[in-house]
Design an enzyme around this catalytic site. Structure first.
Site, PDB file in Angstrom:
ATOM      1  N   TYR A   1      -7.690  11.091   3.470  1.00 30.51           N
ATOM      2  CA  TYR A   1      -6.253  11.289   3.303  1.00 30.51           C
ATOM      3  C   TYR A   1      -5.997  12.227   2.121  1.00 30.51           C
ATOM      4  O   TYR A   1      -6.929  12.711   1.495  1.00 30.51           O
ATOM      5  CB  TYR A   1      -5.556   9.935   3.135  1.00 30.51           C
TER       6      TYR A   1
ATOM      7  N   ARG B   1     -15.585  -5.213  10.244  1.00 28.37           N
ATOM      8  CA  ARG B   1     -16.191  -6.142  11.204  1.00 28.37           C
ATOM      9  C   ARG B   1     -16.834  -7.322  10.471  1.00 28.37           C
ATOM     10  O   ARG B   1     -17.997  -7.687  10.697  1.00 28.37           O
ATOM     11  CB  ARG B   1     -17.205  -5.441  12.104  1.00 28.37           C
TER      12      ARG B   1
ATOM     13  N   GLN C   1       0.846  -1.198   0.000  1.00 24.76           N
ATOM     14  CA  GLN C   1       0.000   0.000   0.000  1.00 24.76           C
ATOM     15  C   GLN C   1       0.880   1.245   0.000  1.00 24.76           C
ATOM     16  O   GLN C   1       1.671   1.452   0.915  1.00 24.76           O
ATOM     17  CB  GLN C   1      -0.947   0.016   1.204  1.00 24.76           C
TER      18      GLN C   1
ATOM     19  N   GLY D   1      -9.261  -7.164   8.927  1.00 22.33           N
ATOM     20  CA  GLY D   1      -8.203  -6.361   9.532  1.00 22.33           C
ATOM     21  C   GLY D   1      -7.912  -6.837  10.926  1.00 22.33           C
ATOM     22  O   GLY D   1      -7.136  -7.770  11.150  1.00 22.33           O
TER      23      GLY D   1
END
Length: 664
Positions: A181, A318, A109, A340
């Site tokens: 971002y 989730r 990434q 994650g």
């Protein structure tokens, strides 16, 4: 052979890359996993390899910066392929080759930078953004990037991607037109008020992200895979204010209709896959969902994107329930499941699911205490329930030199973790619990529906100790004489804590939080919660969700003050929910006495009576260490763990138990 979850293990393609199953490790900040010259340190290498070893089909690393000039980053920060490309290649090549040995693929990434969402830690460096807007965290103005700086960053993306390809990465993920971002600040009109070719129309605002893609494809070849982390909705209610689930508000950031049009353009430009979430730093509890968010919260947004693009869509958020993950694939919401934090909690999640050992998958609590909270406050990525996360090599369990008979008193998380580790090392632990089940404070703490994973962790310990054949004895109140008569080699006292009690006059209407959570006491319809820490706030939210009229009385000048450091995503959402649900809050206040109508509190402006059917105490706990004190001069090898040693949180109960049990 037919298997319920077989579809989750079918191979898939992203561009020309074949991935063995439908699981990707979602990108998470690799703070603490880089070295001083931009390479991966040994912790970082071991951390990613462990998830590949655990069966994950695609590893996506956390953010790696391509630029350290326009937006400087302190070293060691995160790995960077452009600081010292030779050194980066040397360290990354070890990692990618080891990952490939497990038939997994790995994407690096790459980031353009943080822009306005970077914490202003260096007063000599002005934060940057698309335009001259305010920093997310402080009243410091950002300066707009020049076109020359944009071109510099674009060029660095090409260099970084070429280095990554040489280091063995199978593709790139761009960080990101998501979470607000730097690239997202260009893409969202709320942040971008430029009048040049990088501002105005949607196509202009996406120009930066398009040029990044074009540069990488030009440098690495059109077949080199480039994916994008993408948020089709921002949930920005205002500057630094996020919208809550089901709350009606005007979206100031990217709303879903524009998010769908943006996705079409991004795929038209040539992005090979979209990794979908929602949210922004102004609504951080969407990008980093705490337990107060429902599971699978990104599925509707991923589906909205999947319906309009012809490239694979990844959906995280989730997604640790395998039935939920399977339904998302069956419903066509996504092509791949991003995990994650569940892979922090259990690196072997995928292999355990594949082999039908679902009951042995260690659950993530969505607490953020070991991962994001620890990253922000201490500069390390770890996990509350998994002490080995990002410490795989230094926490590797060693067989016991001599097997010992070990008596563990207390079946809370500290006692259970100690028993697990001791058994794995070849000792013979036995657990004695005064109640009728394992879990300790996980049991009352897990009663609210949003804390269901606390109960899942208690169940995991039950299943794990059963699998390890550790004897567990319930409804046993251990005395000092019983310990001495058993003649164990080692004793671990993990007897937990007891709730603190306030004497308020007529205590017939004064209950502990534990009594109310476990249903032993009926709090009535009007409830005053004493204590505005985490227990008190979550209790108040649960009671309010169940239709109660709730007030919180807190002696400090703000809620959650004594629970620092809490992750901002968790604390911000909890406080926002308390306000949204109209839970009354009295800070700088103390209860003095109960009355027939309720309770009198002392505030800065004088006494005030609050109507209440009950007063529920959430004013902390005290260690229960009487047994240890009675034995500490009688038993040579004795240890005190968990709340019995020091009242803290689940993380330190588990971590301390792991540490001690690893060295007995």
């Amino acid at each position: 052979m037919s298997y319920k979850y077989q579809k989750l293990f079918e191979p898939m393609q992203i561009g020309n890359v074949t991935i063995k199953n439908r699981f990707a490790m979602a990108p998470m900040g690799p703070i603490g996993l880089g070295d001083a010259v931009g390479g991966f340190n040994q912790r970082g290498i071991d951390y990613y390899v462990e998830r590949a070893k655990g069966g994950t089909g695609l590893i996506i690393t956390g953010v790696c910066f391509v630029d350290n000039e326009v937006e400087p980053h302190e070293m060691p920060s995160t790995p960077s392929p452009t600081v010292n490309p030779v050194h980066f290649t040397r360290t990354a090549r070890e990692m990618t080759e080891r990952i490939h040995a497990y038939d997994a693929k790995v994407f690096l990434q790459l980031s353009a930078g943080f822009g306005r969402v970077a914490p202003p830690v260096n007063p000599d460096v002005q934060p940057v953004s698309a335009s001259a807007i305010m920093n997310r965290w402080a009243d410091i103005p950002c300066r707009a990037l020049t076109k020359e700086e944009i071109r510099h960053i674009v060029k660095k993306f090409g260099e970084g991607a070429a280095t990554a390809k040489n280091a063995g990465f199978d593709g790139i993920q761009i960080h990101a037109v998501h979470e607000g971002y730097l690239l997202d600040q260009f893409a969202i009109s709320f942040f971008n008020n430029r009048t040049d070719e990088y501002g105005g129309s949607l196509e202009n605002r996406l120009r930066f992200a398009r040029e990044v893609l074009d540069e990488i494809k030009k440098t690495c070849g059109k077949d080199f895979v480039v994916t994008l982390r993408y948020s089709p909705k921002s949930f920005i209610k205002d500057w630094r204010v996020g919208g809550l689930p089901d709350e009606e508000f005007e979206e100031k950031g990217r709303d879903l209709p524009e998010g769908i049009e943006t996705a079409k353009l991004l795929v038209q430009y040539g992005y090979d896959s979209l990794d979908v979430d929602v949210g922004c730093y102004d609504a951080w509890f969407w990008n980093h969902p705490p337990m107060y968010q429902k599971k699978g919260l990104y599925i509707p947004y991923a589906k909205a994107i999947k319906e309009v693009v012809n490239v694979p869509v990844i959906c995280a958020g989730r997604m640790d329930n395998p039935d939920l993950a399977l339904s998302a694939l069956d419903d066509g919401a996504c092509d791949m499941i991003g995990l994650g934090r569940p892979l922090l909690a259990d690196a072997d999640y995928v292999n355990k699911l594949r082999s039908g050992q679902i009951e042995l998958i260690r659950p993530c609590l969505s607490c953020h205490e070991g991962c994001l909270g620890r990253m922000v406050h201490y500069g390390w990525l770890n996990c509350a329930v998994n002490p080995t996360c990002a410490r795989e090599r230094i926490t590797e369990l060693k067989p016991a030199l001599k097997a010992k008979k070990i008596m563990i008193i207390g079946g809370g998380v500290a006692g259970c973790e100690a028993a697990r580790v001791l058994s794995l090392r070849g000792h013979f632990p036995e657990v004695y619990e005064k109640g009728d089940r394992l879990g300790g404070n996980l049991i009352p703490g897990g009663m609210p529906d949003f804390k269901e994973d606390d109960h899942a962790l208690a169940t995991w310990y039950e299943n794990t100790l059963k699998d390890l054949q550790v004897p567990v004895y319930f409804n046993v109140q251990i005395t000092p004489d019983m310990v001495k008569a058993a003649k164990p080699d080692t004793v671990i006292v993990a007897t937990g804590s007891t709730p603190n009690i306030c004497i308020l006059g007529n205590n017939d209407k004064v209950f502990t939080a534990e009594d109310v959570l476990l249903g032993r006491k009926n709090p009535g319809e009007q409830v005053v919660v004493l204590g505005g820490g985490l227990v008190g706030c979550e209790l108040a939210l649960w009671l309010r969700n169940n239709g109660k009229d709730v007030s919180i009385v807190e002696a400090e000048d703000s809620l959650l003050k004594l629970n620092a450091p809490l992750c901002f995503a968790n604390s911000d959402m909890l406080l926002s929910l308390i306000n949204y649900k109209k839970i009354k809050v009295y800070t700088d206040s103390k209860a003095s006495r109960t009355t027939d109508q309720g309770v009198v509190i002392a505030t800065k402006t004088g006494e005030q009576e609050l109507k209440a059917d009950s007063v529920v105490l959430a004013v902390g706990y005290s260690p229960e260490n009487d047994l240890y004190n009675a034995l500490k001069f009688e038993i040579e090898d004795i240890h005190l763990l968990g709340d019995a040693r020091k009242v803290s949180n689940i993380m330190y109960a588990i971590w301390d138990a792991f540490e001690v049990a690893s060295n007995i």
